[in-house]
Motif scaffolding. Structure first.
Motif, PDB file in Angstrom:
ATOM      1  N   ARG A  45     -12.500  24.246 -18.830  1.00  0.00           N
ATOM      2  CA  ARG A  45     -12.036  25.621 -18.855  1.00  0.00           C
ATOM      3  C   ARG A  45     -10.560  25.645 -18.496  1.00  0.00           C
ATOM      4  O   ARG A  45     -10.119  24.974 -17.565  1.00  0.00           O
ATOM      5  N   TYR A  95     -13.421  33.952 -21.126  1.00  0.00           N
ATOM      6  CA  TYR A  95     -14.004  34.549 -19.929  1.00  0.00           C
ATOM      7  C   TYR A  95     -12.966  35.394 -19.203  1.00  0.00           C
ATOM      8  O   TYR A  95     -11.821  34.970 -19.046  1.00  0.00           O
ATOM      9  N   CYS A  96     -13.371  36.563 -18.744  1.00  0.00           N
ATOM     10  CA  CYS A  96     -12.501  37.276 -17.825  1.00  0.00           C
ATOM     11  C   CYS A  96     -12.995  37.046 -16.408  1.00  0.00           C
ATOM     12  O   CYS A  96     -14.169  36.720 -16.189  1.00  0.00           O
ATOM     13  N   ALA A  97     -12.094  37.177 -15.474  1.00  0.00           N
ATOM     14  CA  ALA A  97     -12.405  36.882 -14.086  1.00  0.00           C
ATOM     15  C   ALA A  97     -11.602  37.788 -13.171  1.00  0.00           C
ATOM     16  O   ALA A  97     -10.514  38.247 -13.530  1.00  0.00           O
ATOM     17  N   GLN A 108      -8.815  28.419 -11.671  1.00  0.00           N
ATOM     18  CA  GLN A 108     -10.124  29.043 -11.793  1.00  0.00           C
ATOM     19  C   GLN A 108     -10.803  29.185 -10.443  1.00  0.00           C
ATOM     20  O   GLN A 108     -11.613  30.119 -10.246  1.00  0.00           O
ATOM     21  N   TYR A 111     -10.567  32.534  -8.463  1.00  0.00           N
ATOM     22  CA  TYR A 111     -11.285  33.710  -8.930  1.00  0.00           C
ATOM     23  C   TYR A 111     -12.698  33.740  -8.369  1.00  0.00           C
ATOM     24  O   TYR A 111     -13.359  32.706  -8.250  1.00  0.00           O
ATOM     25  N   TYR A 113     -15.183  36.356  -9.312  1.00  0.00           N
ATOM     26  CA  TYR A 113     -16.187  36.953 -10.191  1.00  0.00           C
ATOM     27  C   TYR A 113     -15.851  36.607 -11.638  1.00  0.00           C
ATOM     28  O   TYR A 113     -14.677  36.619 -12.037  1.00  0.00           O
ATOM     29  N   TRP A 114     -16.898  36.346 -12.419  1.00  0.00           N
ATOM     30  CA  TRP A 114     -16.739  35.920 -13.806  1.00  0.00           C
ATOM     31  C   TRP A 114     -17.659  36.706 -14.721  1.00  0.00           C
ATOM     32  O   TRP A 114     -18.785  37.041 -14.341  1.00  0.00           O
TER      33      TRP A 114
END
Length: 124
Positions: A45, A95-97, A108, A111, A113-114
């Motif tokens: 990712r 993916y948004c986070a 990554q 962050y 919440y995904w």
């Protein structure tokens, strides 16, 4: 707690455009910097873009700079990723986070919440 739901992915030809949306639940959305990441098959990712709480500041990976635009509408609890001049190498699950702290987080692990992701496929 924040729940994130992405939409807007699909199949597009090279040179085309897509706009991804990410709708967030929770009243604290407006206090979170947000990010977009992507993961292509067989790859890790990777960071795509980040946006500050106010939406004034953004930061982009070099691979998308000048082609992608990250924006947010705090009144609608939604962020958007406008993707123009798409290339086959942009093919990935996006993916948004949301991050509970920081200004323009790029890792990554920053962050908390995904979303579940939305597939973007760019054909040549």
């Amino acid at each position: 707690q924040v729940q994130l739901v992405e939409s807007g992915g699909g199949l597009v030809q090279a040179g085309g455009s897509l706009r991804l949306s990410c709708a967030a639940s929770g009243r604290t959305f407006t206090t979170y910097p947000m990010g977009w990441f992507r993961q292509a098959p067989g790859k890790e990712r990777e960071f795509v873009a980040a946006i500050s709480v106010s939406g004034v500041n953004t930061y982009y990976a070099d691979s998308v700079k000048g082609r992608f635009t990250f924006s947010r509408d705090n009144a609608k609890n939604t962020v958007y990723l406008q993707m123009n001049s798409l290339k086959p190498e942009d093919t990935a699950v996006y993916y948004c986070a949301a991050a509970q702290r920081g200004h323009l987080p790029r890792g990554q692990y920053e962050y908390d919440y995904w979303g579940q992701g939305t597939q973007v496929t760019v054909s040549s």
